[in-house]
Enzyme design. Structure first.
Site, PDB file in Angstrom:
ATOM      1  N   ALA A   1       0.364  -1.386   0.022  1.00 54.75           N
ATOM      2  CA  ALA A   1      -0.265  -0.084  -0.311  1.00 54.75           C
ATOM      3  C   ALA A   1       0.617   1.238  -0.030  1.00 54.75           C
ATOM      4  CB  ALA A   1      -1.079  -0.002   1.431  1.00 54.75           C
TER       5      ALA A   1
ATOM      6  N   ARG B   1      -6.207  -3.440   9.914  1.00 53.56           N
ATOM      7  CA  ARG B   1      -7.231  -3.564  12.350  1.00 53.56           C
ATOM      8  C   ARG B   1      -5.815  -2.018  13.031  1.00 53.56           C
ATOM      9  NH1 ARG B   1      -4.049  -9.305  12.202  1.00 53.56           N
ATOM     10  NH2 ARG B   1      -2.729  -8.512  11.619  1.00 53.56           N
TER      11      ARG B   1
ATOM     12  N   HIS C   1       1.067  -7.550 -12.524  1.00 56.84           N
ATOM     13  CA  HIS C   1       1.658  -5.871 -12.163  1.00 56.84           C
ATOM     14  C   HIS C   1       2.651  -5.879 -13.124  1.00 56.84           C
ATOM     15  CE1 HIS C   1       5.383  -6.151  -9.746  1.00 56.84           C
ATOM     16  NE2 HIS C   1       5.534  -5.540 -10.051  1.00 56.84           N
TER      17      HIS C   1
ATOM     18  N   LEU D   1       2.353  -6.798 -16.208  1.00 59.36           N
ATOM     19  CA  LEU D   1       0.991  -7.076 -17.601  1.00 59.36           C
ATOM     20  C   LEU D   1       0.724  -5.139 -17.184  1.00 59.36           C
ATOM     21  CD1 LEU D   1      -1.561  -9.667 -17.106  1.00 59.36           C
ATOM     22  CD2 LEU D   1       0.422  -9.586 -18.827  1.00 59.36           C
TER      23      LEU D   1
ATOM     24  N   GLU E   1      17.019  -9.961  -9.812  1.00 61.07           N
ATOM     25  CA  GLU E   1      17.272  -8.516  -9.240  1.00 61.07           C
ATOM     26  C   GLU E   1      18.085  -8.159  -8.207  1.00 61.07           C
ATOM     27  OE1 GLU E   1      12.463  -7.338  -7.530  1.00 61.07           O
ATOM     28  OE2 GLU E   1      13.317  -9.051  -6.067  1.00 61.07           O
TER      29      GLU E   1
ATOM     30  N   HIS F   1       4.455 -13.688 -13.587  1.00 64.10           N
ATOM     31  CA  HIS F   1       4.832 -12.816 -14.302  1.00 64.10           C
ATOM     32  C   HIS F   1       4.997 -13.140 -15.604  1.00 64.10           C
ATOM     33  CE1 HIS F   1       4.188  -9.682 -10.861  1.00 64.10           C
ATOM     34  NE2 HIS F   1       5.312 -10.292  -9.847  1.00 64.10           N
TER      35      HIS F   1
ATOM     36  N   LEU G   1      17.084  -4.507 -32.090  1.00 62.36           N
ATOM     37  CA  LEU G   1      18.082  -5.745 -32.752  1.00 62.36           C
ATOM     38  C   LEU G   1      18.705  -5.676 -33.328  1.00 62.36           C
ATOM     39  CD1 LEU G   1      16.040  -7.735 -34.760  1.00 62.36           C
ATOM     40  CD2 LEU G   1      15.649  -6.194 -36.225  1.00 62.36           C
TER      41      LEU G   1
ATOM     42  N   ARG H   1      25.967 -14.078 -11.022  1.00 66.27           N
ATOM     43  CA  ARG H   1      25.757 -14.302 -11.547  1.00 66.27           C
ATOM     44  C   ARG H   1      24.085 -15.812 -11.988  1.00 66.27           C
ATOM     45  NH1 ARG H   1      26.261 -11.022 -15.989  1.00 66.27           N
ATOM     46  NH2 ARG H   1      28.825 -10.070 -15.407  1.00 66.27           N
TER      47      ARG H   1
HETATM   48  N1  LIG Z   1       5.085  -6.310  -0.521  1.00 66.01           N
HETATM   49  C1  LIG Z   1       4.873  -6.324  -1.872  1.00 66.01           C
HETATM   50  O1  LIG Z   1       6.861  -5.722  -2.944  1.00 66.01           O
HETATM   51  C2  LIG Z   1       4.052  -6.933  -2.799  1.00 66.01           C
HETATM   52  C3  LIG Z   1       2.807  -7.445  -2.321  1.00 66.01           C
HETATM   53  N2  LIG Z   1       2.037  -7.763  -3.035  1.00 66.01           N
HETATM   54  C4  LIG Z   1       1.140  -8.830  -2.386  1.00 66.01           C
HETATM   55  O2  LIG Z   1       0.251  -7.557  -1.853  1.00 66.01           O
HETATM   56  C5  LIG Z   1      -0.637  -8.365  -0.877  1.00 66.01           C
HETATM   57  C6  LIG Z   1       0.310  -7.695   0.297  1.00 66.01           C
HETATM   58  O3  LIG Z   1       1.466  -7.448   0.072  1.00 66.01           O
HETATM   59  P1  LIG Z   1       1.785  -7.020   1.071  1.00 66.01           P
HETATM   60  O4  LIG Z   1       2.007  -5.299   1.686  1.00 66.01           O
HETATM   61  O5  LIG Z   1       3.136  -6.960   1.469  1.00 66.01           O
HETATM   62  O6  LIG Z   1       2.008  -7.625   2.853  1.00 66.01           O
HETATM   63  P2  LIG Z   1       1.870  -7.216   4.584  1.00 66.01           P
HETATM   64  O7  LIG Z   1       2.550  -8.396   5.083  1.00 66.01           O
HETATM   65  O8  LIG Z   1       2.526  -6.166   4.752  1.00 66.01           O
HETATM   66  O9  LIG Z   1       0.607  -7.268   4.754  1.00 66.01           O
HETATM   67  C7  LIG Z   1      -0.498  -5.807   4.911  1.00 66.01           C
HETATM   68  C8  LIG Z   1      -1.360  -6.057   6.556  1.00 66.01           C
HETATM   69  O10 LIG Z   1      -2.182  -7.208   6.139  1.00 66.01           O
HETATM   70  C9  LIG Z   1      -2.369  -6.806   7.553  1.00 66.01           C
HETATM   71  N3  LIG Z   1      -1.988  -8.175   8.061  1.00 66.01           N
HETATM   72  C10 LIG Z   1      -0.119  -8.864   7.867  1.00 66.01           C
HETATM   73  N4  LIG Z   1      -0.010 -10.192   8.260  1.00 66.01           N
HETATM   74  C11 LIG Z   1      -2.209 -10.407   8.624  1.00 66.01           C
HETATM   75  C12 LIG Z   1      -2.126 -11.309   9.214  1.00 66.01           C
HETATM   76  N5  LIG Z   1      -1.628 -12.804   8.994  1.00 66.01           N
HETATM   77  N6  LIG Z   1      -3.636 -11.833   9.476  1.00 66.01           N
HETATM   78  C13 LIG Z   1      -4.305 -10.241   9.041  1.00 66.01           C
HETATM   79  N7  LIG Z   1      -3.588  -9.036   8.907  1.00 66.01           N
HETATM   80  C14 LIG Z   1      -2.476  -8.799   8.329  1.00 66.01           C
HETATM   81  C15 LIG Z   1      -1.714  -6.469   8.077  1.00 66.01           C
HETATM   82  O11 LIG Z   1      -2.411  -4.920   8.786  1.00 66.01           O
HETATM   83  P3  LIG Z   1      -3.055  -4.484   9.670  1.00 66.01           P
HETATM   84  O12 LIG Z   1      -2.027  -5.693  11.010  1.00 66.01           O
HETATM   85  O13 LIG Z   1      -2.957  -3.159  10.340  1.00 66.01           O
HETATM   86  O14 LIG Z   1      -4.247  -5.275  10.040  1.00 66.01           O
HETATM   87  C16 LIG Z   1      -0.493  -5.388   7.250  1.00 66.01           C
HETATM   88  O15 LIG Z   1      -0.181  -4.107   7.130  1.00 66.01           O
HETATM   89  C17 LIG Z   1       0.027  -9.480  -0.826  1.00 66.01           C
HETATM   90  O16 LIG Z   1      -1.091  -9.442  -1.050  1.00 66.01           O
HETATM   91  C18 LIG Z   1       1.134 -10.107  -1.410  1.00 66.01           C
HETATM   92  O17 LIG Z   1       1.424 -10.908  -1.869  1.00 66.01           O
HETATM   93  C19 LIG Z   1       2.211  -8.376  -4.366  1.00 66.01           C
HETATM   94  C20 LIG Z   1       3.410  -7.894  -5.399  1.00 66.01           C
HETATM   95  C21 LIG Z   1       4.534  -7.630  -4.475  1.00 66.01           C
HETATM   96  O1  LIG Z   2       5.192  -9.156  -7.351  1.00 65.04           O
HETATM   97  C1  LIG Z   2       6.489  -9.418  -7.741  1.00 65.04           C
HETATM   98  O2  LIG Z   2       7.474  -8.593  -7.479  1.00 65.04           O
HETATM   99  C2  LIG Z   2       8.242  -7.719  -7.299  1.00 65.04           C
HETATM  100  C3  LIG Z   2       9.016  -7.217  -8.345  1.00 65.04           C
HETATM  101  O3  LIG Z   2       8.339  -6.137  -8.866  1.00 65.04           O
HETATM  102  P1  LIG Z   2       9.219  -5.190 -10.033  1.00 65.04           P
HETATM  103  O4  LIG Z   2       8.226  -4.619 -10.644  1.00 65.04           O
HETATM  104  O5  LIG Z   2      10.272  -4.363  -8.945  1.00 65.04           O
HETATM  105  O6  LIG Z   2      10.158  -5.450 -10.987  1.00 65.04           O
HETATM  106  C4  LIG Z   2       9.484  -8.964  -6.729  1.00 65.04           C
HETATM  107  O7  LIG Z   2      10.662  -7.909  -5.704  1.00 65.04           O
HETATM  108  C5  LIG Z   2       8.614  -9.293  -5.345  1.00 65.04           C
HETATM  109  O8  LIG Z   2       9.605 -10.389  -4.846  1.00 65.04           O
HETATM  110  C6  LIG Z   2       7.274 -10.274  -6.111  1.00 65.04           C
HETATM  111  O9  LIG Z   2       6.415 -10.637  -5.321  1.00 65.04           O
END
Ligand SMILES: NC(=O)C1=CN([C@@H]2O[C@H](COP(=O)(O)OP(=O)(O)OC[C@H]3O[C@@H](n4cnc5c(N)ncnc54)[C@H](OP(=O)(O)O)[C@@H]3O)[C@@H](O)[C@H]2O)C=CC1
Ligand SMILES: O=C1O[C@H](COP(=O)(O)O)[C@@H](O)[C@H](O)[C@H]1O
Length: 606
Positions: free
Chosen positions: A123, A151, A285, A287, A323, A347, A491, A575
């Site tokens: 977020a 929460r 993302h 896409l 990465e 991806h 190319l 690598r």
């Molecule tokens: N972070 C990234 O770079 C990426 C994330 N994603 C996906 O996006 C989604 C969110 O990712 P991300 O923000 O990293 O996730 P987080 O682990 O930061 O979780 C987001 C929020 O969910 C709540 N939370 C975390 N764990 C739990 C739990 N076990 N039970 C209930 N609530 C929980 C917390 O909020 P609170 O405690 O305030 O309720 C937390 O701030 C996931 O599905 C992830 O796989 C996809 C691509 C990249």
């Molecule tokens: O979905 C994910 O993507 C990131 C990489 O995204 P990018 O746009 O920065 O290339 C990756 O780091 C992460 O592990 C994966 O969950």
């Protein structure tokens, strides 16, 4: 001006291929410039212009047919002949007309965007900055409000300052930027609540309704930025307690969608009890990245590529994700998934599907997604002989210590979770039979880059063979689509070194975006959020695509886990495992990013 939302970043064997070159040529003129420092712009020369793709595709090369098709979009051929609405991504108000909406109506409806999991990493890192960038560019409806839901206990002020830190201007415009940011933040509200609670979502609904009261229509979008274990709870509680009763309610679901075929089916069935397919926007993302959206344009709007897009001319295709940092901070999540589920199953596979699909009937979402499913279902079941897994270990580089994967406190001791994987994939259809698609993804490698490399076959009976040195592979054409960083399409061609002698070198026809286009590229999330507002599903994943993707990967994932296959260790910043080279060599391939390290900005050739 835009904002910083991410690190700086056919047809089957086409009968027209058999036509002599003249049949494709429409006119001959104009100087041609090659992007090589050694090859200055020619003063005189000629350019062979291909006939209209439309005319060629229907096999009618007559000038009459060619000119009658001029007005149509390049893809308006295949299907019913219905014209495809043109999407103007640069329009201040998104492609409203394409959806039969008028700007006036767009601004009449209220829009609430609820970010569920607003306290989390994604977020802060991506969603709020993308919303801000859209806001700044005037791409959000006038009457919009953002609600953070989580929460964590936070006052509205605390919530706003937690977001503020992650917003930034790409080019500083001083006071103006601050003012815009202030206005944006004033639209952000926070609602504390439990994820399972219909009552808590009901409270949010009441707040939204009070705020949107004066509007005839009030639309709601929920972005589920939460761990997958609570997707269903939130879908249930939000749909019951907080659906809009006067507009649309759409839900963006993040990956991962399950861990394997079974868990995917469970999740999918559970979600479908609360949401219709129409409401669901499954995001990948990648896409939304500029060069990925351009893939279909490159293929289907240019005659010079599509006829070559098959086993007849392509030797292999490589899709590479690299990465230069580890799983720092996300080890807990990562260990439950591993790189195959984190990057390859979604991806990279999505990229292959778009790359290899047959031409869709139109640009409509369902037509594109139908073709993606078809090609996914043609992919051959993988065997462990075609898979290499690795895990990074600690290493000190120039006095700086880089911890290994197992040094992360959130990773269980002795974990064999792969942080690197390379896979050879084959597509059992007439277009791609026998062509290796080599996919590779890894964390903590030597550089950060993502690219598609298309290596073409050798020129049959090449007249210049003896001028090309011993390594003929180096002299074959290669098309590189660099997804990031420094987005580019180039190319590699063989060219005569100017001068009296006859010496050839390999040079590039180079379209580097930052040299050609002035506008900074939007972040993938900006594009995708805008598409959700517009109801455009082209860049979102359908359930049957996921079903096909999971059936492809589940057998090897199970085998890795059941047999406890140990990953090959590779040093941080290297690598990757040597096994990946053997896998490529088995199919007579060399990884393009390794053979050409100079093509990666920031590479320090470790
Ligand atoms: N972070 C990234 O770079 C990426 C994330 N994603 C996906 O996006 C989604 C969110 O990712 P991300 O923000 O990293 O996730 P987080 O682990 O930061 O979780 C987001 C929020 O969910 C709540 N939370 C975390 N764990 C739990 C739990 N076990 N039970 C209930 N609530 C929980 C917390 O909020 P609170 O405690 O305030 O309720 C937390 O701030 C996931 O599905 C992830 O796989 C996809 C691509 C990249
Ligand atoms: O979905 C994910 O993507 C990131 C990489 O995204 P990018 O746009 O920065 O290339 C990756 O780091 C992460 O592990 C994966 O969950």
């Amino acid at each position: 001006m835009r904002f910083l939302t991410s690190p700086p970043s056919g047809s089957h064997w086409c009968p027209t291929q058999l036509l002599p070159v003249q049949a494709h040529a429409r006119n001959v003129l104009i100087p041609l410039r090659l992007a090589s420092p050694e090859a200055p712009a020619a003063r005189i020369g000629f350019r062979v212009q291909a006939a209209d793709p439309v005319a060629v595709a229907v096999g009618a090369d007559t000038p009459e047919v060619a000119s009658s098709s001029n007005g149509a979009g390049p893809l308006s051929t295949g299907g019913s002949g219905a014209s495809v609405p043109e999407v103007d991504r640069n329009a201040k108000i998104p492609n409203l007309q394409a959806y039969g909406l008028e700007p006036e109506n767009w601004n009449k409806a209220a829009l609430s965007i609820v970010v569920v999991g607003a306290s989390g990493d994604l977020a802060k890192k991506k969603i709020f900055p993308s919303l801000f960038a859209l806001y700044h560019d005037g791409m959000l409806p006038k009457n919009f409000t953002i609600y953070g839901y989580a929460r964590s206990k936070m006052s509205e002020e605390e919530f706003r300052s937690s977001i503020e830190g992650s917003l930034g201007c790409r080019l500083a415009d001083g006071a103006k930027c601050e003012e815009t940011m202030g206005n944006f933040l004033s639209t952000c509200r926070y609602q504390q609540g439990q994820y399972k609670s219909v009552d808590d979502f009901g409270k949010l609904s009441k707040r939204i309704a009070e705020h949107d009261g004066g509007h005839e229509r009030a639309n709601r979008i929920f972005y589920l930025s939460i761990p997958p274990s609570i997707f269903t709870d939130v879908a249930a509680a939000a749909s019951e307690g907080c659906s809009s009763d006067s507009g649309f309610t759409r839900v963006i679901v993040e990956k991962p969608f399950g861990r394997d075929s079974e868990s995917f089916q469970e999740l999918s069935q559970a979600l479908s009890r609360h949401l219709t397919e129409d409401q669901m926007f499954r995001i990948d993302h990648y896409l939304g990245k500029e060069l990925i959206e351009n893939l279909t344009v490159l293929r289907f709007a240019n005659l010079v590529f599509e006829p070559l897009w098959s086993r007849n001319y392509i030797r292999n295709v490589q899709v590479i994700f690299s990465e230069d940092f580890g799983t720092e901070g996300r080890g807990g999540y990562f260990d439950n998934y591993g790189i195959i589920r984190d990057v390859l199953q979604n991806h990279l596979l999505q990229i292959v599907a778009l790359f290899a699909m047959e031409p869709p009937v139109s640009l409509e979402a369902e037509d594109i997604r139908n073709e993606k499913v078809k090609v996914l279902r043609c992919m051959k079941t993988m065997s462990m002989d075609d898979v290499v897994v690795g895990q990074y270990r600690a290493r000190s580089i120039g006095g700086e210590h880089h911890p290994g994967y197992l040094d992360d406190e959130t990773v269980p001791a002795g974990s064999i979770c792969p942080t690197f994987a390379a896979i050879a994939l084959f597509i059992n259809n007439a277009r791609w039979d026998g062509v290796p698609f080599l996919l590779k993804a890894g964390k903590a490698l030597h550089s950060r880059h993502a690219e598609i490399r298309v290596q073409f076959r050798h020129v049959p009976g090449n007249l210049y063979r003896n001028k090309m040195g011993l390594d003929l592979d180096r002299a074959t054409n290669e098309l590189v689509i660099r997804i990031q960083p420094n987005e580019a399409i180039y190319l590699k061609v063989n060219n005569k070194v100017p001068g009296l002698g006859l010496k050839l070198d390999v040079t590039k026809l180079d379209l580097t975006y930052k040299s050609r286009y002035n506008n900074p590229l939007p972040d993938a999330y900006e594009r995708l959020i805008l598409d959700v507002i517009n109801g455009d599903k082209r860049l979102f994943i359908r359930n049957d695509e996921l079903e096909a993707a999971w059936s492809l990967f589940t057998p090897i994932l199970k085998e890795i886990e059941e047999k406890q296959i140990s990953p090959e260790l590779y040093p941080y910043g290297s690598r990757g495992p040597v096994g990946a080279h053997y896998l490529a060599a088995k199919y007579g391939v060399r990884w393009g990013d390794i053979v050409n390290p100079d093509e990666h900005e920031g590479d320090d050739d470790k």
